[in-house]
Design an enzyme around this catalytic site. Structure first.
Site, PDB file in Angstrom:
ATOM      1  N   CYS A 124       0.822  -1.220   0.000  1.00 45.15           N
ATOM      2  CA  CYS A 124       0.000   0.000   0.000  1.00 45.15           C
ATOM      3  C   CYS A 124       0.852   1.265   0.000  1.00 45.15           C
ATOM      4  O   CYS A 124       0.375   2.334  -0.354  1.00 45.15           O
ATOM      5  CB  CYS A 124      -0.936   0.007   1.195  1.00 45.15           C
ATOM      6  SG  CYS A 124      -2.084  -1.359   1.152  1.00 45.15           S
ATOM      7  N   HIS A 275      -3.529   7.036   2.099  1.00 47.62           N
ATOM      8  CA  HIS A 275      -3.923   5.669   1.779  1.00 47.62           C
ATOM      9  C   HIS A 275      -5.221   5.346   2.522  1.00 47.62           C
ATOM     10  O   HIS A 275      -5.361   5.628   3.712  1.00 47.62           O
ATOM     11  CB  HIS A 275      -2.817   4.708   2.213  1.00 47.62           C
ATOM     12  CG  HIS A 275      -3.221   3.284   2.084  1.00 47.62           C
ATOM     13  ND1 HIS A 275      -3.783   2.779   0.930  1.00 47.62           N
ATOM     14  CD2 HIS A 275      -3.182   2.241   2.962  1.00 47.62           C
ATOM     15  CE1 HIS A 275      -4.068   1.503   1.102  1.00 47.62           C
ATOM     16  NE2 HIS A 275      -3.717   1.156   2.332  1.00 47.62           N
ATOM     17  N   ASN A 305     -10.070  -0.549   0.100  1.00 48.58           N
ATOM     18  CA  ASN A 305      -8.615  -0.393   0.091  1.00 48.58           C
ATOM     19  C   ASN A 305      -8.087  -0.902  -1.256  1.00 48.58           C
ATOM     20  O   ASN A 305      -8.114  -2.105  -1.516  1.00 48.58           O
ATOM     21  CB  ASN A 305      -8.035  -1.206   1.265  1.00 48.58           C
ATOM     22  CG  ASN A 305      -6.517  -1.146   1.331  1.00 48.58           C
ATOM     23  OD1 ASN A 305      -5.856  -0.719   0.395  1.00 48.58           O
ATOM     24  ND2 ASN A 305      -5.970  -1.598   2.444  1.00 48.58           N
TER      25      ASN A 305
HETATM   26  N1  ACO Z   1     -17.901  -9.902   9.319  1.00 55.41           N
HETATM   27  C1  ACO Z   1     -18.372 -10.227  10.538  1.00 55.41           C
HETATM   28  N2  ACO Z   1     -17.571 -10.626  11.543  1.00 55.41           N
HETATM   29  C2  ACO Z   1     -16.262 -10.668  11.309  1.00 55.41           C
HETATM   30  C3  ACO Z   1     -15.701 -10.316  10.080  1.00 55.41           C
HETATM   31  C4  ACO Z   1     -16.575  -9.936   9.042  1.00 55.41           C
HETATM   32  N3  ACO Z   1     -16.155  -9.597   7.830  1.00 55.41           N
HETATM   33  N4  ACO Z   1     -14.364 -10.438  10.143  1.00 55.41           N
HETATM   34  C5  ACO Z   1     -14.085 -10.842  11.385  1.00 55.41           C
HETATM   35  N5  ACO Z   1     -15.228 -10.993  12.088  1.00 55.41           N
HETATM   36  C6  ACO Z   1     -15.398 -11.413  13.493  1.00 55.41           C
HETATM   37  C7  ACO Z   1     -14.195 -12.185  13.984  1.00 55.41           C
HETATM   38  O1  ACO Z   1     -14.315 -13.554  13.677  1.00 55.41           O
HETATM   39  C8  ACO Z   1     -14.253 -11.910  15.461  1.00 55.41           C
HETATM   40  O2  ACO Z   1     -15.192 -12.741  16.042  1.00 55.41           O
HETATM   41  P1  ACO Z   1     -14.888 -13.440  17.489  1.00 55.41           P
HETATM   42  O3  ACO Z   1     -14.724 -12.276  18.438  1.00 55.41           O
HETATM   43  O4  ACO Z   1     -16.070 -14.270  17.714  1.00 55.41           O
HETATM   44  O5  ACO Z   1     -13.603 -14.202  17.280  1.00 55.41           O
HETATM   45  C9  ACO Z   1     -14.795 -10.493  15.558  1.00 55.41           C
HETATM   46  O6  ACO Z   1     -15.467 -10.238  14.311  1.00 55.41           O
HETATM   47  C10 ACO Z   1     -13.728  -9.444  15.757  1.00 55.41           C
HETATM   48  O7  ACO Z   1     -12.709  -9.633  14.786  1.00 55.41           O
HETATM   49  P2  ACO Z   1     -11.454  -8.733  14.743  1.00 55.41           P
HETATM   50  O8  ACO Z   1     -10.554  -9.175  13.621  1.00 55.41           O
HETATM   51  O9  ACO Z   1     -10.872  -8.664  16.120  1.00 55.41           O
HETATM   52  O10 ACO Z   1     -12.116  -7.332  14.360  1.00 55.41           O
HETATM   53  P3  ACO Z   1     -11.523  -5.906  14.467  1.00 55.41           P
HETATM   54  O11 ACO Z   1     -12.382  -5.088  15.340  1.00 55.41           O
HETATM   55  O12 ACO Z   1     -10.045  -5.922  14.712  1.00 55.41           O
HETATM   56  O13 ACO Z   1     -11.719  -5.364  12.963  1.00 55.41           O
HETATM   57  C11 ACO Z   1     -10.523  -5.054  10.895  1.00 55.41           C
HETATM   58  C12 ACO Z   1     -11.128  -6.067  11.882  1.00 55.41           C
HETATM   59  C13 ACO Z   1     -11.634  -4.201  10.327  1.00 55.41           C
HETATM   60  C14 ACO Z   1      -9.854  -5.855   9.779  1.00 55.41           C
HETATM   61  C15 ACO Z   1      -9.505  -4.152  11.640  1.00 55.41           C
HETATM   62  O14 ACO Z   1      -8.669  -4.940  12.433  1.00 55.41           O
HETATM   63  C16 ACO Z   1      -8.666  -3.343  10.687  1.00 55.41           C
HETATM   64  O15 ACO Z   1      -9.151  -2.503   9.975  1.00 55.41           O
HETATM   65  N6  ACO Z   1      -7.340  -3.567  10.677  1.00 55.41           N
HETATM   66  C17 ACO Z   1      -6.440  -2.860   9.779  1.00 55.41           C
HETATM   67  C18 ACO Z   1      -6.339  -3.639   8.513  1.00 55.41           C
HETATM   68  C19 ACO Z   1      -5.702  -2.858   7.382  1.00 55.41           C
HETATM   69  O16 ACO Z   1      -5.699  -1.655   7.359  1.00 55.41           O
HETATM   70  N7  ACO Z   1      -5.180  -3.631   6.419  1.00 55.41           N
HETATM   71  C20 ACO Z   1      -4.660  -3.092   5.215  1.00 55.41           C
HETATM   72  C21 ACO Z   1      -3.251  -2.612   5.329  1.00 55.41           C
HETATM   73  S1  ACO Z   1      -2.677  -1.933   3.846  1.00 55.41           S
HETATM   74  C22 ACO Z   1      -1.857  -3.055   2.828  1.00 55.41           C
HETATM   75  O17 ACO Z   1      -0.668  -3.016   2.648  1.00 55.41           O
HETATM   76  C23 ACO Z   1      -2.576  -4.115   2.075  1.00 55.41           C
END
Ligand code: ACO
Length: 348
Positions: A124, A275, A305
């Site tokens: 990214c 980004h 993204n």
């Molecule tokens: N829909 C519903 N539930 C989901 C989903 C989904 N799509 N994905 C995960 N869950 C569930 C999980 O299973 C978990 O359930 P559990 O508590 O029963 O185990 C719960 O939701 C919480 O999951 P987390 O992964 O802890 O959710 P979080 O609040 O951390 O949000 C997210 C996840 C949105 C991905 C967040 O962590 C985030 O935005 N992180 C940054 C990611 C990012 O920016 N990546 C790109 C980088 S750039 C590059 O170089 C590609």
């Protein structure tokens, strides 16, 4: 030297044109609900994403075609023909194939037969790193004109089942491009930049090509006991919480670092071209620096993204809406896999 300019002062560099390109199909949260156990509410609350673009999965859809379309639009905007380019520099982490470089295919699509072409992979952060690199190549006198393309079709590496939902909801396909040119106006060009990487975070966000590369294979065994779960192969793996923590700290840190290098305060920058990874990360940075919404454009709700496409697409939107004025200061900022993070501050 004015405004703490750290780039070589003898040559001005301008962003002479920009362009972008997106696949037609809008992959909405409602469509994702039909593919996996998720909900519009969950996605919107945590990421700010409503829909993203996805290539047509029924036909081949090369990354290079999307990059070519964006570059053609940038050339049109700059009033240039491809033959006027000295180099094509493409930032991508989703090449059509491991070799040749996407930039070679883009150059060929544009009818170029001898123009140099290089790919740069910083995920990214790729476009931000590439635009600083291209600036250095022009400022040093090596080239008069360089096309910088940021393109990714990362949806091909997403698993659209409940198993892969953690990452799949985030990403969209997209491309953006800018044309950098030498100019006699030495006020124009890069004022400061920062490029960082920490490979110790490699497994925070990666695409395993071959199941032997999977982190912690023991906890990822297939249900039938046949080995590592094949759904992991070639699909993006992400420690969402870890990347979130990394981004929330590094994003403001690299903005401040770049402002300090340029000797500027945050209010002196007209546009923060960021980004688009998560609306909450953007909002936190905006609040941290006390910026009005108009200075930090958010399009993640529409595009998700788009990895290396993200920053140049935002820039192109600002350009097409006539929100960019000569003399303004624009900071490109990104973080991503690697882990990488960086910024490039320009006077346009
Ligand atoms: N829909 C519903 N539930 C989901 C989903 C989904 N799509 N994905 C995960 N869950 C569930 C999980 O299973 C978990 O359930 P559990 O508590 O029963 O185990 C719960 O939701 C919480 O999951 P987390 O992964 O802890 O959710 P979080 O609040 O951390 O949000 C997210 C996840 C949105 C991905 C967040 O962590 C985030 O935005 N992180 C940054 C990611 C990012 O920016 N990546 C790109 C980088 S750039 C590059 O170089 C590609």
């Amino acid at each position: 030297m004015s405004d703490g300019r750290t780039a070589p002062p003898h040559t001005g560099v301008e962003i002479a044109g920009s362009g972008s390109a997106l696949p037609e199909h809008r992959l909405t949260n409602a469509e994702l609900e039909s593919l996996m156990d998720t909900s519009d509410e969950w996605i919107l609350q945590r990421t700010g994403i409503r829909e993203r673009r996805r290539h047509d999965t029924s036909t081949p859809y090369p990354t290079s075609d999307l990059g070519t379309a964006a570059l053609e639009n940038a050339l049109d905007d700059a009033g240039m023909h491809a033959e006027g380019l000295g180099l094509v520099l493409c930032a991508t982490m989703t090449p059509d194939s491991p070799t040749p470089a996407v930039s070679c295919r883009i150059a060929a699509n544009l009818g170029l037969r001898t123009t140099g072409a290089i790919d740069l992979n910083a995920a990214c952060s790729g476009f931000v790193f590439a635009v600083s690199t291209a600036h250095a190549m022009i400022a040093s006198g090596l080239y008069d004109s360089i096309a910088v393309v940021g393109v990714d079709t990362v949806t091909r590496h997403c698993d659209y089942s409940t198993f892969g939902r953690g990452a799949a909801i985030l990403f969209g396909d997209g491309a953006g491009a800018v044309i950098l040119k030498k100019t006699n106006d030495t006020a124009k060009g890069m004022l400061a930049q920062a490029m960082h990487a920490n490979g110790n975070g490699a497994k925070s966000l990666y695409i395993p090509c071959g199941l032997d590369q999977v982190e912690d294979p023991e906890s990822h065994q297939a249900e039938d006991g046949s080995g590592v779960d094949p759904r992991l192969n070639d699909k993006i793996q992400m420690n969402g919480k870890g990347v979130f923590k990394f981004a929330v700290s590094k994003f403001p840190e690299v903005i401040q670092e770049t402002l300090d290098l340029a000797g500027l305060t945050a209010d002196r920058v007209d546009h923060y071209v960021c980004h688009q990874a998560n609306a909450r990360i953007l909002e936190a940075a905006r609040e941290r620096f006390g910026l009005p919404e108009s200075k930090l454009r958010v399009n993640i709700d529409r595009l998700g993204n788009t990895v290396a496409g993200s920053c140049p697409i935002v820039y192109d939107e600002l350009k097409r809406e006539s929100l960019l004025e000569p003399g303004q200061k624009v900071m490109f900022i990104a973080f991503g896999a690697g882990l990488t993070w960086g910024a490039s501050l320009w006077q346009i």
